[in-house]
Design a protein around this motif. Structure first.
Motif, PDB file in Angstrom:
ATOM      1  N   PHE A 144       1.448  -1.105   0.334  1.00 30.56           N
ATOM      2  CA  PHE A 144       0.411   0.237  -0.115  1.00 30.56           C
ATOM      3  C   PHE A 144       0.895   1.560   0.035  1.00 30.56           C
ATOM      4  CE2 PHE A 144      -2.318   3.628   2.317  1.00 30.56           C
ATOM      5  CZ  PHE A 144      -3.650   3.518   1.540  1.00 30.56           C
ATOM      6  N   VAL A 145       1.794   1.177   1.139  1.00 36.52           N
ATOM      7  CA  VAL A 145       2.744   2.244   0.729  1.00 36.52           C
ATOM      8  C   VAL A 145       4.265   2.027  -0.273  1.00 36.52           C
ATOM      9  CG1 VAL A 145       2.116   3.224   3.531  1.00 36.52           C
ATOM     10  CG2 VAL A 145       4.045   1.582   3.008  1.00 36.52           C
ATOM     11  N   GLY A 146       3.967   1.225  -0.919  1.00 40.80           N
ATOM     12  CA  GLY A 146       5.235   1.318  -1.268  1.00 40.80           C
ATOM     13  C   GLY A 146       6.288   0.279  -0.828  1.00 40.80           C
ATOM     14  N   LEU A 200      10.402   3.228   3.910  1.00 44.71           N
ATOM     15  CA  LEU A 200      10.928   4.267   3.961  1.00 44.71           C
ATOM     16  C   LEU A 200      10.912   4.757   5.442  1.00 44.71           C
ATOM     17  CD1 LEU A 200      10.034   7.093   1.396  1.00 44.71           C
ATOM     18  CD2 LEU A 200      11.699   4.831   1.418  1.00 44.71           C
ATOM     19  N   SER A 201      10.298   4.425   6.141  1.00 43.94           N
ATOM     20  CA  SER A 201      10.418   5.078   7.740  1.00 43.94           C
ATOM     21  C   SER A 201       9.203   5.092   8.781  1.00 43.94           C
ATOM     22  CB  SER A 201      10.735   6.493   8.027  1.00 43.94           C
ATOM     23  OG  SER A 201       9.997   7.426   7.776  1.00 43.94           O
ATOM     24  N   ALA A 202       9.032   4.906   9.659  1.00 44.72           N
ATOM     25  CA  ALA A 202       8.096   4.555  10.838  1.00 44.72           C
ATOM     26  C   ALA A 202       8.401   5.120  12.128  1.00 44.72           C
ATOM     27  CB  ALA A 202       7.338   2.299  11.020  1.00 44.72           C
ATOM     28  N   THR A 203       7.667   5.909  12.327  1.00 45.06           N
ATOM     29  CA  THR A 203       7.831   7.141  13.684  1.00 45.06           C
ATOM     30  C   THR A 203       6.299   6.600  14.907  1.00 45.06           C
ATOM     31  OG1 THR A 203       8.563   8.628  12.064  1.00 45.06           O
ATOM     32  CG2 THR A 203       7.487   9.416  14.219  1.00 45.06           C
ATOM     33  N   VAL A 204       6.996   6.542  15.942  1.00 47.24           N
ATOM     34  CA  VAL A 204       6.491   6.528  17.062  1.00 47.24           C
ATOM     35  C   VAL A 204       5.842   7.807  18.139  1.00 47.24           C
ATOM     36  CG1 VAL A 204       5.310   4.770  18.623  1.00 47.24           C
ATOM     37  CG2 VAL A 204       6.027   3.483  16.372  1.00 47.24           C
ATOM     38  N   ILE A 252       3.748   5.352   9.096  1.00 46.52           N
ATOM     39  CA  ILE A 252       4.642   4.396   8.434  1.00 46.52           C
ATOM     40  C   ILE A 252       4.761   5.509   6.734  1.00 46.52           C
ATOM     41  CG2 ILE A 252       4.994   1.720   7.496  1.00 46.52           C
ATOM     42  CD1 ILE A 252       2.723   1.063   9.308  1.00 46.52           C
ATOM     43  N   ASP A 253       5.939   5.717   6.251  1.00 51.74           N
ATOM     44  CA  ASP A 253       5.894   6.781   5.635  1.00 51.74           C
ATOM     45  C   ASP A 253       7.206   5.339   3.983  1.00 51.74           C
ATOM     46  OD1 ASP A 253       5.226   9.037   4.734  1.00 51.74           O
ATOM     47  OD2 ASP A 253       6.525   9.709   6.839  1.00 51.74           O
ATOM     48  N   GLY A 254       6.249   5.343   2.780  1.00 57.81           N
ATOM     49  CA  GLY A 254       7.015   4.696   2.373  1.00 57.81           C
ATOM     50  C   GLY A 254       6.915   5.746   0.444  1.00 57.81           C
ATOM     51  N   THR A 255       7.437   4.623  -0.192  1.00 56.08           N
ATOM     52  CA  THR A 255       8.500   5.359  -1.945  1.00 56.08           C
ATOM     53  C   THR A 255       6.696   5.442  -2.416  1.00 56.08           C
ATOM     54  OG1 THR A 255       7.679   3.070  -2.666  1.00 56.08           O
ATOM     55  CG2 THR A 255       9.773   4.190  -2.284  1.00 56.08           C
ATOM     56  N   GLU A 256       5.386   5.235  -1.921  1.00 54.21           N
ATOM     57  CA  GLU A 256       4.192   5.580  -2.919  1.00 54.21           C
ATOM     58  C   GLU A 256       2.998   5.812  -2.087  1.00 54.21           C
ATOM     59  OE1 GLU A 256       3.044   2.363  -5.760  1.00 54.21           O
ATOM     60  OE2 GLU A 256       4.881   2.030  -5.497  1.00 54.21           O
ATOM     61  N   GLY A 257       3.143   5.710  -0.525  1.00 56.47           N
ATOM     62  CA  GLY A 257       2.238   6.198  -0.042  1.00 56.47           C
ATOM     63  C   GLY A 257       2.519   6.159   1.655  1.00 56.47           C
ATOM     64  N   ARG A 258       1.394   6.465   2.689  1.00 52.08           N
ATOM     65  CA  ARG A 258       1.423   7.261   3.805  1.00 52.08           C
ATOM     66  C   ARG A 258       0.285   6.542   5.012  1.00 52.08           C
ATOM     67  NH1 ARG A 258       3.843  11.574   6.386  1.00 52.08           N
ATOM     68  NH2 ARG A 258       2.806  11.824   7.900  1.00 52.08           N
ATOM     69  N   LEU A 259       0.690   5.727   5.717  1.00 56.18           N
ATOM     70  CA  LEU A 259      -0.302   4.971   6.597  1.00 56.18           C
ATOM     71  C   LEU A 259      -0.143   6.068   8.480  1.00 56.18           C
ATOM     72  CD1 LEU A 259      -0.019   1.632   5.831  1.00 56.18           C
ATOM     73  CD2 LEU A 259      -1.544   3.343   5.525  1.00 56.18           C
ATOM     74  N   PRO A 264      -9.818   1.040  20.439  1.00 57.02           N
ATOM     75  CA  PRO A 264     -10.386   1.005  18.902  1.00 57.02           C
ATOM     76  C   PRO A 264      -9.494   2.028  18.063  1.00 57.02           C
ATOM     77  CG  PRO A 264     -11.976   2.271  20.518  1.00 57.02           C
ATOM     78  CD  PRO A 264     -10.994   2.275  21.314  1.00 57.02           C
ATOM     79  N   VAL A 265      -8.907   1.167  17.456  1.00 56.05           N
ATOM     80  CA  VAL A 265      -8.053   2.275  16.577  1.00 56.05           C
ATOM     81  C   VAL A 265      -7.921   3.063  15.225  1.00 56.05           C
ATOM     82  CG1 VAL A 265      -5.313   1.737  15.183  1.00 56.05           C
ATOM     83  CG2 VAL A 265      -6.467   0.689  17.571  1.00 56.05           C
ATOM     84  N   THR A 266      -7.144   3.876  14.551  1.00 57.96           N
ATOM     85  CA  THR A 266      -8.015   4.585  13.391  1.00 57.96           C
ATOM     86  C   THR A 266      -7.394   4.596  12.078  1.00 57.96           C
ATOM     87  OG1 THR A 266      -9.441   6.283  14.599  1.00 57.96           O
ATOM     88  CG2 THR A 266      -8.683   6.830  13.176  1.00 57.96           C
ATOM     89  N   VAL A 267      -7.799   4.303  11.163  1.00 51.84           N
ATOM     90  CA  VAL A 267      -6.468   4.067  10.185  1.00 51.84           C
ATOM     91  C   VAL A 267      -6.468   5.140   9.081  1.00 51.84           C
ATOM     92  CG1 VAL A 267      -4.804   2.719   8.844  1.00 51.84           C
ATOM     93  CG2 VAL A 267      -5.824   1.970  10.657  1.00 51.84           C
ATOM     94  N   ARG A 268      -6.374   5.945   8.710  1.00 57.03           N
ATOM     95  CA  ARG A 268      -6.244   7.249   7.458  1.00 57.03           C
ATOM     96  C   ARG A 268      -4.638   6.470   6.845  1.00 57.03           C
ATOM     97  NH1 ARG A 268      -9.149  11.060   8.202  1.00 57.03           N
ATOM     98  NH2 ARG A 268      -8.180  12.492   6.737  1.00 57.03           N
ATOM     99  N   GLY A 269      -5.192   6.740   5.133  1.00 61.34           N
ATOM    100  CA  GLY A 269      -3.827   6.239   4.394  1.00 61.34           C
ATOM    101  C   GLY A 269      -4.377   7.250   2.980  1.00 61.34           C
ATOM    102  N   THR A 270      -2.832   7.560   2.600  1.00 63.22           N
ATOM    103  CA  THR A 270      -3.145   8.038   1.226  1.00 63.22           C
ATOM    104  C   THR A 270      -2.395   7.678   0.531  1.00 63.22           C
ATOM    105  OG1 THR A 270      -2.463  10.939  -0.107  1.00 63.22           O
ATOM    106  CG2 THR A 270      -1.212   9.596   2.082  1.00 63.22           C
ATOM    107  N   ARG A 271      -1.542   7.446  -1.274  1.00 64.83           N
ATOM    108  CA  ARG A 271      -1.090   6.823  -2.070  1.00 64.83           C
ATOM    109  C   ARG A 271      -1.324   8.207  -3.091  1.00 64.83           C
ATOM    110  NH1 ARG A 271      -0.032   1.426  -2.477  1.00 64.83           N
ATOM    111  NH2 ARG A 271      -0.231   2.127  -5.114  1.00 64.83           N
ATOM    112  N   SER A 272      -0.246   8.725  -3.153  1.00 65.11           N
ATOM    113  CA  SER A 272       0.108   9.433  -5.181  1.00 65.11           C
ATOM    114  C   SER A 272      -0.013  10.888  -4.692  1.00 65.11           C
ATOM    115  CB  SER A 272       0.193   8.434  -5.886  1.00 65.11           C
ATOM    116  OG  SER A 272       0.301   7.561  -6.344  1.00 65.11           O
ATOM    117  N   GLY A 273       0.722  11.145  -2.921  1.00 67.50           N
ATOM    118  CA  GLY A 273      -0.151  12.410  -3.321  1.00 67.50           C
ATOM    119  C   GLY A 273      -1.456  13.079  -2.617  1.00 67.50           C
ATOM    120  N   GLY A 274      -2.540  11.590  -2.421  1.00 66.29           N
ATOM    121  CA  GLY A 274      -3.823  12.043  -2.398  1.00 66.29           C
ATOM    122  C   GLY A 274      -4.138  12.929  -1.012  1.00 66.29           C
ATOM    123  N   ARG A 275      -5.166  12.859  -0.348  1.00 72.88           N
ATOM    124  CA  ARG A 275      -6.008  13.688   0.415  1.00 72.88           C
ATOM    125  C   ARG A 275      -5.568  12.539   1.620  1.00 72.88           C
ATOM    126  NH1 ARG A 275     -10.332  18.299   0.699  1.00 72.88           N
ATOM    127  NH2 ARG A 275      -9.447  17.602   3.312  1.00 72.88           N
TER     128      ARG A 275
END
Length: 365
Positions: free
Chosen positions: A147-149, A152-156, A263-270, A282-293
C-alpha cells in the motif's frame, strides 16, 4: 490435544470474587468465544479461593499444582502480577498442561528463557493480544501488499498517563524497574510488538531512557513513593529491508495520552492513531497514496469475527482466545507463544543495555 467436540476446560490463576483483570476481561472474553468453559480456579489463600469458587461456581484451589492436576483443566491462564509468573508457570509446565501467561512473561530475559526451555513440547501462549487485533492484522497485510510501496520509515510517538501521575497502593510495584512491570515492559512492550508486526523486527537498536520523575504521588494521601522505572524511552534502529524505526514513549502524561504510528513509503503513507493502549482500545487508520488526501481506511470483511465487541476492552482479547482455541484443536501456531515472548524480552533487554552503555545493540533472529 483437546477433543474438538468438547469445550476446552480453563483454569484461571488470579480470578477473584472482588474483581480485577481476570474477572473483568479474561472471563467475559472466554464466555464470548465458543469452545471454552471455565472449569476451576486457584487463589492465594483459602478464604479467597472459597469466595471465588462460590462466586463462579467452579472448584477452587489454593495451589497451582492442584489446578494443573485437575483432569478437567486443559488450559491454565496465569493472570496475576509479573513477579509471580515464574513460580506459577513452571509447575503447570511440569504437569504438561498448556498455559497462557499474561505479558510481560517474566521480570527479565533470564526468567523468560527459563520458562521457554521448561515448556518443551507443551503448548504455551503469551498475552500479547494486540497481535490478534483485526485492525493491526489488516495493517500488516496492507504494508506487505505494498500500500505504501517500499517502507522508508516508521515513527511512533506515544504517551501513557501512568508512571508519573498518582498511583494506587496496589500498583506501586509497577514503579520498581526490578519487578518487571514497568512502562518499558507493559506500555512500550505491547506497542512495539504491534509496530514490529506491521513493519518488521528491529535488526539493531540504540536507546536513550530516563526516569524524570523520581517520586510519584501515592493516591490522594499526600505522600509520595519512589519510582525507578523509566518514564522516558527513545529508541531508533533499522528493520529488515532497511527502513528506519524511531519511537518516543513518554510516561506521566498530564493530558493527551495516546499512540501515533506514521508509516512513510515510496508510494504512500499510513497514519495510525489510538488511545493510550492500542492493543486494547479502538484504532483509527488513515491512508494516502501518490500525494492524495488522507482518507480513513476501513476494515474489510474477514478480519473481525466479533464486530459486536468492537470498541470494548476485550475485543482483541476475544480474538486472541479464538486463535488459542484453534491452535489447541488444530495444532496451528497463530497465537504468540513463549518463544515469541522471549524475542520481545530480548528487544527490551537490548534497549536497557543500549541506554546504559550508549552503544548500538544488534538483535539476532
Amino acid at each position: 490435544m483437546p477433543d474438538p467436540r468438547e469445550p476446552i476446560g480453563v483454569g484461571i490463576v488470579g480470578l477473584s470474587a472482588t474483581g480485577g483483570w481476570a474477572a473483568g476481561a479474561h472471563l467475559p472474553a472466554l464466555r464470548a468465544v465458543d469452545g471454552f468453559e471455565l472449569r476451576a480456579l486457584a487463589a492465594s489463600s483459602e478464604a479467597s479461593a472459597q469466595a471465588a469458587g462460590a462466586a463462579y461456581g467452579v472448584p477452587a484451589y489454593t495451589s497451582v499444582e492442584q489446578l494443573a492436576g485437575d483432569e478437567n483443566v486443559d488450559l491454565v491462564v496465569v493472570a496475576v502480577k509479573v513477579p509471580q509468573h515464574r513460580e506459577l508457570v513452571l509447575p503447570v509446565l511440569k504437569a504438561g498442561v498448556p498455559v497462557l501467561s499474561e505479558w510481560p512473561l517474566a521480570v527479565d530475559l533470564r526468567e523468560a528463557e527459563e520458562m521457554e526451555r521448561a515448556a518443551g513440547t507443551t503448548r504455551t501462549f503469551v498475552g500479547l493480544q494486540g497481535r490478534s487485533s483485526p485492525t493491526f492484522r489488516r495493517l500488516a497485510d496492507l504494508v506487505s501488499e505494498g500500500f505504501v510501496g517500499e517502507v522508508l520509515s516508521a515513527t511512533v510517538v506515544a504517551s501513557s498517563t501512568e508512571w508519573g501521575t498518582p498511583v494506587s497502593q496496589n500498583m506501586v510495584y509497577t514503579l520498581d524497574r526490578e519487578l518487571g512491570a514497568t512502562m518499558l515492559t507493559i506500555a512500550f512492550g505491547h506497542a512495539i510488538d504491534l509496530v514490529s508486526m506491521v513493519v518488521g523486527e528491529l535488526q539493531e537498536v540504540v536507546a536513550t531512557t530516563a526516569t524524570r520523575r523520581r517520586q510519584v504521588p501515592l493516591g490522594r494521601t499526600g505522600q509520595v513513593v519512589p519510582m525507578t522505572a523509566e518514564d522516558q524511552i527513545a529508541i531508533s534502529g533499522t528493520v529488515a529491508g532497511g527502513a528506519i524505526l524511531s519511537v518516543h514513549h513518554r510516561g506521566g502524561a498530564a493530558s493527551g495520552a495516546g499512540f501515533s504510528l506514521i508509516i512513510d513509503g515510496t508510494e504512500g503513507r499510513l497514519e495510525i492513531t489510538a488511545a493510550e493502549f492500542p492493543h486494547i482500545g479502538p484504532v483509527t487508520v488513515r491512508g494516502t497514496r501518490s500525494g492524495g488526501r488522507p482518507t480513513e481506511v476501513t476494515l474489510p470483511s474477514g478480519y473481525d469475527d466479533y464486530p459486536g465487541l468492537a470498541g470494548t476492552a476485550i475485543h482483541t482479547l476475544v480474538h486472541a482466545y479464538a486463535a488459542i482455541r484453534d491452535d489447541l484443536i488444530h495444532g496451528t501456531a497463530v497465537a504468540p507463544d513463549f518463544t515469541h515472548a522471549v524475542k520481545r524480552h530480548r528487544l527490551l533487554d537490548a534497549i536497557v543495555r543500549s541506554a546504559a552503555t550508549g552503544q548500538r545493540e544488534a538483535l539476532h533472529p
